[in-house]
Scaffold this active site. Structure first.
Site, PDB file in Angstrom:
ATOM      1  N   ARG A   1       0.822  -1.213   0.000  1.00 32.08           N
ATOM      2  CA  ARG A   1       0.000   0.000   0.000  1.00 32.08           C
ATOM      3  C   ARG A   1       0.857   1.264   0.000  1.00 32.08           C
ATOM      4  NH1 ARG A   1      -5.170  -1.504   3.948  1.00 32.08           N
ATOM      5  NH2 ARG A   1      -6.250  -2.780   2.392  1.00 32.08           N
TER       6      ARG A   1
ATOM      7  N   GLY B   1      -7.446  -6.769   0.380  1.00 34.45           N
ATOM      8  CA  GLY B   1      -7.592  -7.530   1.625  1.00 34.45           C
ATOM      9  C   GLY B   1      -6.767  -8.796   1.666  1.00 34.45           C
TER      10      GLY B   1
ATOM     11  N   LYS C   1     -17.279 -15.737   5.890  1.00 37.56           N
ATOM     12  CA  LYS C   1     -18.711 -15.582   6.151  1.00 37.56           C
ATOM     13  C   LYS C   1     -19.516 -15.209   4.914  1.00 37.56           C
ATOM     14  CE  LYS C   1     -18.124 -14.133  10.981  1.00 37.56           C
ATOM     15  NZ  LYS C   1     -18.394 -13.052  11.972  1.00 37.56           N
TER      16      LYS C   1
ATOM     17  N   GLY D   1     -12.770  -3.815   1.167  1.00 33.18           N
ATOM     18  CA  GLY D   1     -14.121  -3.373   1.503  1.00 33.18           C
ATOM     19  C   GLY D   1     -14.640  -2.332   0.536  1.00 33.18           C
TER      20      GLY D   1
END
Length: 403
Positions: free
Chosen positions: A39, A360, A207, A384
């Site tokens: 990053r 991510g 999830k 996200g």
């Protein structure tokens, strides 16, 4: 609505001006050492362009999730050191966010200087739900530029957050999209508006609830939707299969049944899985059909047959979006699924496909497994934010830049 770019700002002139840049330096650090500077590297084109044009840079960023107060383990000191090394110039680190040290250092900046403010999340107003509190912090950030500066939003990983340094400050200064944010948006527009077909999406992670909105948004638009990782077991349970002690969201089983009924021709689930007798790197492991997971065993990766099947689909695709690992890639025994599909995406890219890694854990897996960054068309810096864009959500940090 139009968004002004970094090029617009430079054309207007930045020599001698203070430019506040919101970057994303939320990098992994172990024992004070940055283990993946991706990053920080991604921020360099914007920062170098401004420095070459004579700007005085005041950079703000966050690291981790401190509870609105200083914590030494979340200090940006390692980031300042690495950024200085990559820029080839000294980077000052303020001892606070907008306090006396930051103010004094900002006042002393000359053309081509770089000041990195301490972790913006050390100030509880950054993430406050109270608009007045966020606005107060934003005003103090603006004051560091003498009120005559400009704001460049270049932290794509936070544009889905309504936070002081992302959203509120853009309302107070002439605001521009940095190169990184501009590139990310262009890539996501390609995925949502002009994808070449066949279009394949790979979703993993733990999830279903985390990925439900993106499944709903993409399933009607893609040719293949591969589902792996921990989330696949809730889908398998929705098919009536026993999943042993694998990760399972009982409250999402009916939702998965509905998704399979509506998009069963698009959604692809693993036919075999690698199971373990415990969640550990040295657990006993074996490969079984997905419908024969033994009681007390947990699935920690997709199996070799699934890698082969999914890989064939991916290698034939012309557009690929991947978000989420296929298994617990941090453990060598359960990394083959993630690596196998990543290698298939690299092969597709070499054959001319447009491939996007959705930030991510997926970006972390690319580097942890030794895969080349340039084996993919684009590796996003914001998981996200990427998902939010693909879901069709309005991202506050982008909306704030619109004229």
């Amino acid at each position: 609505m139009a968004v002004k770019t970094l090029q617009d700002l430079i054309a207007a002139g930045v020599s001698g001006r203070a430019v506040l840049v919101r970057s994303d330096f939320n990098v992994p650090i172990e024992n004070g050492v940055i283990t993946d500077p991706g990053r920080i590297v991604a921020s360099l084109p914007t920062l170098n362009a401004l420095l070459d044009a004579g700007a005085k840079l005041i950079v703000t960023a966050h690291l981790g999730r401190p509870d609105g107060k200083p914590e030494s383990k979340y200090s940006l000191a390692p980031v300042a050191s690495k950024l200085g090394e990559l820029l080839g110039r000294h980077v000052q680190l303020a001892g606070d966010v907008v306090g006396q040290d930051a103010q004094a250092r900002a006042e002393g900046l000359t053309d081509g200087d770089v000041l990195l403010l301490e972790n913006i999340r050390f100030d509880p107003r950054e993430t406050s739900k109270d608009e007045a509190e966020r606005a107060a912090l934003a005003a103090e950030l603006v004051a560091l530029t003498d009120g005559e500066g400009a704001f460049v939003s270049d932290g794509f990983g936070v544009v889905h957050r309504k936070q002081a340094s992302v959203y509120d400050v853009a309302k107070l200064l002439p605001s521009y999209a940095g190169n990184l944010v501009g590139t990310e948006v262009d890539v996501l527009k390609t995925l949502t508006e002009t994808p070449q077909r066949p279009y394949a999406v790979v979703l993993g992670g733990s999830k279903v609830s985390d990925k439900l909105a993106v499944i709903e948004a993409l399933a009607p638009k893609v040719d293949t939707l591969v589902i792996g990782g921990g989330m696949c077991f809730t889908f398998l349970a929705a098919q009536g299969q026993s999943v042993g002690s694998s990760l399972l969201q009982d409250d999402m089983i009916d939702t998965c049944k509905d998704l399979l009924e509506r998009f069963g021709d698009v959604i692809h689930l693993p036919k075999d899985v690698v199971v373990a007798d415990s969640f550990s790197a040295d657990a006993e492991a074996k490969t079984v059909p997905s419908y024969e997971i033994p009681d007390g065993w947990m699935g920690l990766d997709i199996g070799p047959e699934s890698v082969e099947r999914f890989g064939a689909v991916l290698r034939a695709a012309k557009t690929v979006f991947w978000n989420g690992p296929m298994g617990v890639f941090e453990f060598e025994k359960f990394a083959a699924g993630t690596k196998g599909l990543a290698e298939a995406i690299v092969a597709a890219t070499s054959n001319g496909a447009f491939s996007v890694v959705g930030g991510g854990d997926s970006a972390a897996a690319v580097r942890a497994l030794g895969l080349p960054d340039d084996g993919f068309s684009h590796i996003s810096t914001g998981g996200g934010a990427s998902l939010g864009y693909l879901e069709g959500k309005q991202l506050p940090g982008l909306a704030a830049l619109e004229d």
